[in-house]
Design a protein around this motif. Structure first.
Motif, mmCIF file in Angstrom:
data_model
loop_
_atom_site.group_PDB
_atom_site.id
_atom_site.type_symbol
_atom_site.label_atom_id
_atom_site.label_comp_id
_atom_site.label_asym_id
_atom_site.label_seq_id
_atom_site.Cartn_x
_atom_site.Cartn_y
_atom_site.Cartn_z
ATOM 1 N N VAL A 1 9.242 21.680 45.360
ATOM 2 C CA VAL A 1 9.241 22.275 46.541
ATOM 3 C C VAL A 1 8.007 22.097 47.278
ATOM 4 O O VAL A 1 7.687 21.928 48.511
ATOM 5 C CB VAL A 1 9.815 23.624 46.666
ATOM 6 C CG1 VAL A 1 9.419 24.402 48.013
ATOM 7 C CG2 VAL A 1 11.154 23.840 46.300
ATOM 8 N N SER B 1 13.748 25.744 51.059
ATOM 9 C CA SER B 1 13.077 24.308 51.383
ATOM 10 C C SER B 1 14.060 23.463 52.001
ATOM 11 O O SER B 1 15.079 23.762 52.325
ATOM 12 C CB SER B 1 12.674 23.678 49.985
ATOM 13 O OG SER B 1 13.670 23.137 49.225
ATOM 14 N N GLY C 1 8.949 19.675 49.637
ATOM 15 C CA GLY C 1 9.988 20.690 49.928
ATOM 16 C C GLY C 1 10.181 20.666 51.534
ATOM 17 O O GLY C 1 11.168 21.424 51.975
#
Length: 258
Positions: free
Chosen positions: A28, A58, A32
């Motif tokens: 992420v 995300s 993300g």
């Protein structure tokens, strides 16, 4: 223009919650918020919820490595799409070679799973591919067409266009090197031809076909350079978040130039 996509499956390599959460956080942090490449992650079954809570903040979609052929019922040990939807998941890996061989999943069962996924607004990532390495492309096309006919049985063109096809030749999965880019390009073209013959050209132009099988940052540039390759399905060579992120960046740049 088909939206390029990168997915990653952790198989059964990350089974401890802390490790799975750390990996998901790393992904992420790296990619993300990426908007030009669609992404999904299929964590191990035992850590799905923990990873889902991280991915929900995300743009990376949550997927699972397997689903039951029905929504609910007396199927001990199976995983329902109801749970996946409840965790805001939207992808299901179906028909991986390990499911077909180790767990003896038939095309009929795979077809049931694809239909359940589509009916419940889950994107099936349907894995297809030959088991034995061959350069007989007529034979490969016949096999791909047969698999697609059986796995997409009673699924119309509009529904089929929502499926992501993952070409994963068994002889390249889990090996030290991927299939050659020339081979991948040729087979992806043949798969798209097979979809045209089973459905129509419009469906074939819409459906996305990705390659999986020892994908790495080193081989991704050549693999995704062809118009018929819409992305990659990453395995163990993406277990480092930075290496996974580099694959996403490679696919993005390749498709921006296309």
């Amino acid at each position: 223009m088909r939206n390029p996509i990168v997915g990653i499956s952790l198989k059964m390599y990350q089974n401890r919650i802390d490790a799975a959460r750390a990996f998901a956080h790393g992904i992420v942090e790296e990619v993300g918020e990426e908007t030009k490449i669609e992404q999904f992650m299929c964590p191990g079954m035992g850590v799905i919820y923990s990873v889902a809570m991280i991915l929900k903040e995300s743009r990376i979609g949550l997927g699972v490595q397997n689903i039951a052929p029905t929504v609910n019922g007396a199927l001990t040990g199976e995983f329902s799409v109801e749970s996946l939807r409840d965790m805001r998941g939207s992808y299901a890996e179906i028909g991986h070679i390990e499911r077909r061989t180790i767990f003896s999943e038939t095309d009929e069962l795979i077809n049931q799973k694809v239909r359940v996924a589509l009916k419940n607004d889950i994107t099936p990532v349907l894995c297809i591919g030959e088991v034995i390495k061959t350069d007989d492309y007529a034979e490969i096309k016949d096999l791909m067409k047969k698999q697609l006919f059986l796995d997409l049985f009673q699924i119309n063109g509009e529904e089929a266009a929502r499926v992501i096809l993952a070409y994963e030749p068994a002889w390249a999965v889990g090996k030290t090197s991927a299939a050659s880019a020339v081979h991948v390009h040729q087979v992806h073209r043949l798969i798209r031809e097979a979809v045209t013959e089973l459905y129509d050209q419009q469906t074939a132009e819409k459906i996305r076909i990705i390659y999986g099988g020892s994908v790495s940052p080193e081989n991704t540039p050549l693999i995704v350079s062809d118009e018929n390759v819409d992305g990659v399905f990453v395995g163990r060579f993406g277990h480092d978040p930075k290496r996974y992120a580099s694959i996403v960046e490679i696919v993005k740049k390749a498709k921006e130039r296309a």
